[in-house]
Design an enzyme around this catalytic site. Structure first.
Site, PDB file in Angstrom:
ATOM      1  N   TYR A  84      37.237 -19.985 -35.018  1.00 21.22           N
ATOM      2  CA  TYR A  84      36.462 -19.876 -36.257  1.00 21.22           C
ATOM      3  C   TYR A  84      36.155 -21.250 -36.848  1.00 21.22           C
ATOM      4  O   TYR A  84      35.634 -21.343 -37.957  1.00 21.22           O
ATOM      5  CB  TYR A  84      37.226 -19.035 -37.298  1.00 21.22           C
ATOM      6  CG  TYR A  84      37.371 -17.581 -36.904  1.00 21.22           C
ATOM      7  CD1 TYR A  84      38.029 -17.233 -35.723  1.00 21.22           C
ATOM      8  CD2 TYR A  84      36.851 -16.563 -37.694  1.00 21.22           C
ATOM      9  CE1 TYR A  84      38.168 -15.908 -35.349  1.00 21.22           C
ATOM     10  CE2 TYR A  84      36.989 -15.230 -37.320  1.00 21.22           C
ATOM     11  CZ  TYR A  84      37.649 -14.922 -36.145  1.00 21.22           C
ATOM     12  OH  TYR A  84      37.777 -13.602 -35.774  1.00 21.22           O
ATOM     13  N   LYS A 136      47.862 -16.964 -25.902  1.00 14.83           N
ATOM     14  CA  LYS A 136      47.334 -16.758 -24.549  1.00 14.83           C
ATOM     15  C   LYS A 136      47.517 -18.077 -23.803  1.00 14.83           C
ATOM     16  O   LYS A 136      46.589 -18.619 -23.200  1.00 14.83           O
ATOM     17  CB  LYS A 136      45.843 -16.352 -24.627  1.00 14.83           C
ATOM     18  CG  LYS A 136      45.234 -15.918 -23.304  1.00 14.83           C
ATOM     19  CD  LYS A 136      45.665 -14.536 -22.851  1.00 14.83           C
ATOM     20  CE  LYS A 136      45.113 -14.212 -21.483  1.00 14.83           C
ATOM     21  NZ  LYS A 136      45.540 -12.892 -20.986  1.00 14.83           N
ATOM     22  N   ASP A 176      47.448  -9.904 -24.849  1.00 16.43           N
ATOM     23  CA  ASP A 176      47.042  -8.600 -24.298  1.00 16.43           C
ATOM     24  C   ASP A 176      48.231  -7.644 -24.228  1.00 16.43           C
ATOM     25  O   ASP A 176      48.145  -6.476 -24.611  1.00 16.43           O
ATOM     26  CB  ASP A 176      46.312  -8.726 -22.950  1.00 16.43           C
ATOM     27  CG  ASP A 176      46.718  -9.931 -22.121  1.00 16.43           C
ATOM     28  OD1 ASP A 176      47.552 -10.734 -22.588  1.00 16.43           O
ATOM     29  OD2 ASP A 176      46.204 -10.077 -21.001  1.00 16.43           O
ATOM     30  N   ASP A 178      42.832 -11.823 -36.352  1.00 12.17           N
ATOM     31  CA  ASP A 178      41.766 -10.974 -36.878  1.00 12.17           C
ATOM     32  C   ASP A 178      41.794  -9.623 -36.159  1.00 12.17           C
ATOM     33  O   ASP A 178      41.776  -8.556 -36.782  1.00 12.17           O
ATOM     34  CB  ASP A 178      40.418 -11.689 -36.663  1.00 12.17           C
ATOM     35  CG  ASP A 178      39.281 -11.033 -37.425  1.00 12.17           C
ATOM     36  OD1 ASP A 178      39.520 -10.062 -38.157  1.00 12.17           O
ATOM     37  OD2 ASP A 178      38.134 -11.499 -37.278  1.00 12.17           O
TER      38      ASP A 178
END
Ligand code: NAI
Ligand code: MG
Length: 342
Positions: free
Chosen positions: A124, A172, A205, A229
């Site tokens: 972002y 990640k 994930d 988010d």
């Protein structure tokens, strides 16, 4: 004495749910001197500027705001005003609790998970390039050591203050070895300062799946902007949906309180939106300014209202309007305040 605060009614269902929250706040007896300002799509259409200088000046002065959702054009158009506000006032911590209420028909009961989302950088950050000739789009995730340290420190400190027992860092780093890797290594290092809080990590994930199957195993989560988010909407789904999850954007000397949800154009103007989310954000605001008795009364009244289930909104299978829900809750809040004072 009244607290000076900026009020941004926002777009879509914003004005409806903000009015409901104002009414409930009024019932606590804590006085606010609201400076009402317009931002978002409404402000853009009226003035050509989605974030007028007057909004920035107001929040710079009050350092405290309650805001409704702001519509962001998808794919084209102006940059998200929400993101710009968070960056402008360095509101680096987005605190998003997922706490069960009775009769919300969520798949789980008794959940109480706190998500700390990094709020100013990551994907972002606003670093995007488009190579017209080759039709290549780049969106860069900027993760800084300073920004990562601030949000992870905030998460540990807030978890400690609330007596929480465990913090899970979500990342990640297997793929995003540099940005995710640095975020994870800072978390591991900082964990040594907090022997009372168990620290571990999950790959995003897997975390998404774990939250759907075994959310009760999780206590506090800290993560980068985009993952936070997405996970916060997922977590809203575990406790009754976007109508019930409040949030806070917090910096070192400024805070903006808003719901997790957006402007919900599909139901705007019908008077049926659930104002619980922004009311829970208001409760967080009361705690932030130290009005604990009012915040506790509001929390008890909200739980009692959901326990009865006579005034639920349509997202939760009820038939109460936004206004009827707010009127009922405000009455209960006033009663709670009276009882607390005897
Ligand atoms: P959304 O959160 O507005 O709506 C998603 C779904 O949840 C819709 O079906 C909606 O009716 C429902 N919903 C949301 N809040 C509700 C409430 N209080 N009561 C009952 N049902 C509720 O997300 P969407 O549709 O993806 O985004 C709409 C606009 O909102 C976009 O322009 C987006 O950029 C903006 N947005 C703004 C945010 C903010 O101001 N902080 C946050 C998220 C989105
Ligand atoms: Mg969102």
């Amino acid at each position: 004495m009244a607290y000076s605060a900026t009020l941004l009614p926002g777009d879509g269902i914003g004005p409806e749910v903000i009015q409901a929250a104002q009414r409930v706040l009024e019932a606590t007896g804590v006085a606010f001197d609201w400076d009402v300002q317009q931002a978002g799509l409404g402000a853009f259409e009226a003035t050509g500027d989605p974030l007028p200088q007057a909004v920035l000046d107001s929040i710079a002065r009050t350092r405290l705001a309650l805001k409704g959702p702001l519509t962001t054009p998808v794919g084209t158009g102006f940059r998200s005003i929400n993101v710009r506000l968070r960056q402008h006032f360095d509101l680096y911590a987005n605190v998003r609790p997922a706490q069960s209420l009775p009769n919300t028909d969520g798949p789980f009961d008794g959940l109480d998970i706190l998500l700390y989302r990094e709020n100013t950088e990551g994907l972002y950050a606003g670093i995007e390039y488009f190579d017209e000739r080759n039709q290549i789009a780049d969106s860069i995730a900027r993760v800084t050591r300073k920004g990562s340290e601030k949000i992870i420190r905030f998460a540990f400190e807030d978890a400690k203050r609330r007596g929480r027992k465990r913090l899970t860092l979500v990342h990640k780093a297997n793929i995003l070895k540099l940005s995710g890797g640095m975020f994870l290594s800072i978390g591991r290092e900082m964990a040594k300062d907090y022997p009372g809080i168990a620290f571990d990590d999950r790959i995003i994930d897997n975390m998404a799946m774990q939250l759907v199957i075994h959310p009760e195993k999780y206590d506090c989560l800290v993560t980068t902007n985009l993952f936070g988010d997405i996970l916060s909407d997922l977590m809203a789904g575990l406790v009754g949906g976007l109508g019930v999850t409040g949030a806070a954007n917090i910096g070192d000397d400024c805070a903006i309180f808003e719901a997790v949800h957006g402007s919900a154009p599909d139901i705007a103007g019908q008077g049926i939106a659930n104002p619980t989310a922004v009311i829970r954000s208001s409760e967080m605001m009361l705690r932030h300014i130290g009005e604990m008795a009012a915040a506790d009364a509001l929390r008890r009244a909200l739980h009692a209202t959901y326990e009865d289930a006579t005034h639920l909104t349509s997202d939760l299978g009820g038939s109460a309007s936004t206004e009827a829900f707010a009127a009922h809750l405000a009455e209960r809040v006033a009663q709670e305040m009276e009882t607390a004072q005897v």
